[in-house]
Design an enzyme around this catalytic site. Structure first.
Site, PDB file in Angstrom:
ATOM      1  N   PRO A   2      -2.873 -13.293  27.942  1.00  0.00           N
ATOM      2  CA  PRO A   2      -2.861 -14.737  28.213  1.00  0.00           C
ATOM      3  C   PRO A   2      -1.701 -15.418  27.497  1.00  0.00           C
ATOM      4  O   PRO A   2      -1.448 -15.146  26.332  1.00  0.00           O
ATOM      5  CB  PRO A   2      -4.216 -15.231  27.686  1.00  0.00           C
ATOM      6  CG  PRO A   2      -4.853 -14.087  27.004  1.00  0.00           C
ATOM      7  CD  PRO A   2      -4.120 -12.841  27.340  1.00  0.00           C
ATOM      8  N   GLU A   3      -1.002 -16.265  28.218  1.00  0.00           N
ATOM      9  CA  GLU A   3       0.108 -17.015  27.650  1.00  0.00           C
ATOM     10  C   GLU A   3      -0.325 -18.479  27.517  1.00  0.00           C
ATOM     11  O   GLU A   3      -1.489 -18.796  27.716  1.00  0.00           O
ATOM     12  CB  GLU A   3       1.354 -16.830  28.534  1.00  0.00           C
ATOM     13  CG  GLU A   3       1.703 -15.344  28.695  1.00  0.00           C
ATOM     14  CD  GLU A   3       2.881 -15.064  29.626  1.00  0.00           C
ATOM     15  OE1 GLU A   3       3.790 -15.901  29.696  1.00  0.00           O
ATOM     16  OE2 GLU A   3       2.882 -14.000  30.268  1.00  0.00           O
TER      17      GLU A   3
END
Ligand SMILES: [Zn+2]
Length: 272
Positions: A2-3
């Site tokens: 996840p960014e």
């Protein structure tokens, strides 16, 4: 992994469900996820605390607790926080926080996530967090900041963008997308990037992050945002995961190559 947009969607979800609630019990099913204290201390110090705010910096989440240490979380590859009104066991659950109303489950299939207890204000002592550069979508990430940082670096622009001390929140997906939008090849040396290219890159980083946020993040493989709803940004990606397909801008074939230890996607024609 996840960014920024994916972590932000988890943050907003947990904020909506957990702020103002008291942690009544903590069950730590996989103690090694907690990095800076013992399992006993972790459970004891969080029990009885009220969650007062949920913030995000880069890819880190911070659950602030009134009156005690705060809980810092890095989701790494497959971590997520899930709220339930009634407890129901889920695959990959590693920590269960029983609240005075409902439950927060920390879920992590590949168990690479990290949790720490940190002081509520000031430096946390967690170097990856304390050394974060400005978020790529924040007011602190200015054009002049990026220009100066690029000029003083001899490494590739791709590895620069992935370095969280330079700009926080970008990972492989949004870095590749931003470089495509800016027309800059990932392998270029930072100090060789022209002022015009730098302007385009600065704008592109903001655009891809805002687009990711607007779509609730990108859902690839195991990422599930806090509410269990999948983000839809994958439908809007232009080069990431598109190897072998025509570039949406010029029609040349998108290339995939291993670079700086990471998979990198780019168009060999319109990224120079
Ligand atoms: Zn192209």
């Amino acid at each position: 992994m996840p960014e920024l947009p994916e972590v932000e969607s988890v943050r907003a979800y947990i904020e909506a469900h957990a702020v103002g609630k008291r942690i009544e019990d903590v069950r730590l099913l996989l103690p090694r996820l907690v990095k800076n204290t013992t399992p006993e201390e972790f459970c004891r110090l969080l029990t009885g605390q009220t969650i007062s705010a949920v913030s995000r910096k880069g890819k880190y989440l911070l659950l602030r607790c009134s009156g005690g240490p705060s809980l810092l979380v890095h989701l790494r590859m497959t971590g997520s926080l899930i709220y339930q009104e009634e407890y129901e066991e889920i695959r990959g659950q590693r920590i269960i926080f029983a609240l005075n109303e409902g439950y927060i489950l920390y879920r992590d299939v590949r168990t690479l996530g990290c949790l720490w207890l940190v002081p509520p204000e000031g430096p946390t002592g967690i170097s990856g967090y304390d050394s974060l550069g400005p978020d790529g979508n924040s007011d602190k990430f200015t054009l002049s900041y990026l220009q100066e940082a690029l000029q003083s670096s001899k490494r590739s622009v791709k590895s620069f963008l992935l370095d969280q001390t330079c700009v926080a929140g970008l990972g492989n997906i949004y870095a590749d997308e931003a470089l495509f939008l800016a027309g800059v090849r990932p392998q270029r040396r930072c100090c060789d990037i022209s002022p015009d290219e730098c302007r385009r890159l600065h704008e592109a980083i903001g655009v891809v992050l805002r687009q990711g946020l607007a779509h609730g993040g990108t859902t690839i493989r195991d990422f599930i945002s806090g509410n269990g709803q999948e983000g839809s940004n994958q439908a809007f990606l232009q080069v990431y995961g598109k190897e072998g397909t025509p570039c949406p801008r010029c029609g040349h074939t998108i290339i995939y190559t291993k670079f700086a230890g990471r998979g990198t996607h780019y168009c060999p024609h319109c990224q120079v």
